[in-house]
Design a protein around this motif. Structure first.
Motif, PDB file in Angstrom:
ATOM      1  N   TYR A   1       0.937  -0.727  -0.628  1.00  0.00           N
ATOM      2  CA  TYR A   1      -0.174   0.360  -0.001  1.00  0.00           C
ATOM      3  C   TYR A   1       0.418   1.207   0.034  1.00  0.00           C
TER       4      TYR A   1
ATOM      5  N   GLN B   1      -6.603   8.254  -3.095  1.00  0.00           N
ATOM      6  CA  GLN B   1      -6.954   7.177  -2.719  1.00  0.00           C
ATOM      7  C   GLN B   1      -8.062   6.297  -4.101  1.00  0.00           C
TER       8      GLN B   1
ATOM      9  N   TYR C   1      -3.596   5.974   6.827  1.00  0.00           N
ATOM     10  CA  TYR C   1      -3.693   4.686   7.105  1.00  0.00           C
ATOM     11  C   TYR C   1      -3.102   3.872   8.028  1.00  0.00           C
TER      12      TYR C   1
ATOM     13  N   PRO D   1      -0.076   5.083   1.679  1.00  0.00           N
ATOM     14  CA  PRO D   1      -1.033   6.081   1.702  1.00  0.00           C
ATOM     15  C   PRO D   1      -0.838   7.346   0.725  1.00  0.00           C
ATOM     16  N   GLN D   2      -1.740   7.724   0.550  1.00  0.00           N
ATOM     17  CA  GLN D   2      -2.016   8.896  -0.126  1.00  0.00           C
ATOM     18  C   GLN D   2      -0.370  10.082  -0.278  1.00  0.00           C
TER      19      GLN D   2
ATOM     20  N   LYS E   1      -4.074   4.792  -0.470  1.00  0.00           N
ATOM     21  CA  LYS E   1      -4.940   4.522   0.981  1.00  0.00           C
ATOM     22  C   LYS E   1      -5.079   5.799   1.118  1.00  0.00           C
TER      23      LYS E   1
END
Length: 149
Positions: free
Chosen positions: A36, A116, A143, A38-39, A139
């Motif tokens: 993932y 996101q 997150y 994070p934005q 995400k």
């Protein structure tokens, strides 16, 4: 003479098949999970994932690239201090965990800021194994996974 040649070919073929067969071939067998990003809130972004090696040989993550960034660097965190490294080890029958607060990827010189819900394509390259392309979900900026990293 023909029988000997045929027997030699049969034996050579059997030996070649034996050398290629089996799962214990002494190589790394890599898979990627729990990826993932994070934005991003600036022109930098971080990336996290786990590389699992089910093989009998160790490998190393040597470089990473993505079409979303001018460059992607590999970082380790030691005693709370982050530094760029040339590679990270992936032990045989073990894992390399890239996690918030620990080893991680840094996406630098972002060409666009992924939002996101989007996915970012990332190519992981290794010292011995073939490259692996991963679609990394973006995400929320805050997150934190409940399991894994």
């Amino acid at each position: 003479m023909r029988r000997r040649a045929a027997a030699a070919l049969a034996l050579a073929g059997a030996l070649a098949l034996t050398a290629c067969g089996g799962s214990d071939d002494g190589s790394a067998r890599l898979s990627v999970s729990a990826a993932y990003m994070p934005q991003p809130v600036s022109d930098l972004a971080a990336g996290f994932l786990t590389i699992t090696n089910d093989g009998d040989a160790a490998d190393r993550l040597t470089s990473v690239s993505s079409d979303v960034a001018g460059q992607v660097t590999v970082h380790e965190t030691v005693d709370g201090s982050m530094r760029e490294v040339e590679s990270l080890d992936i032990p045989a029958h073990g894992s390399l965990v890239l996690e918030s607060g620990g080893n991680h990827l840094m996406f630098e010189q972002l060409k666009r800021k992924p939002k996101q819900g989007q996915k970012v394509s990332v190519e992981l390259r290794f010292a011995h194994s073939d490259p692996v392309t991963v679609e990394v979900p973006v995400k929320p900026a805050t997150y934190r996974p409940t399991t894994g990293h």
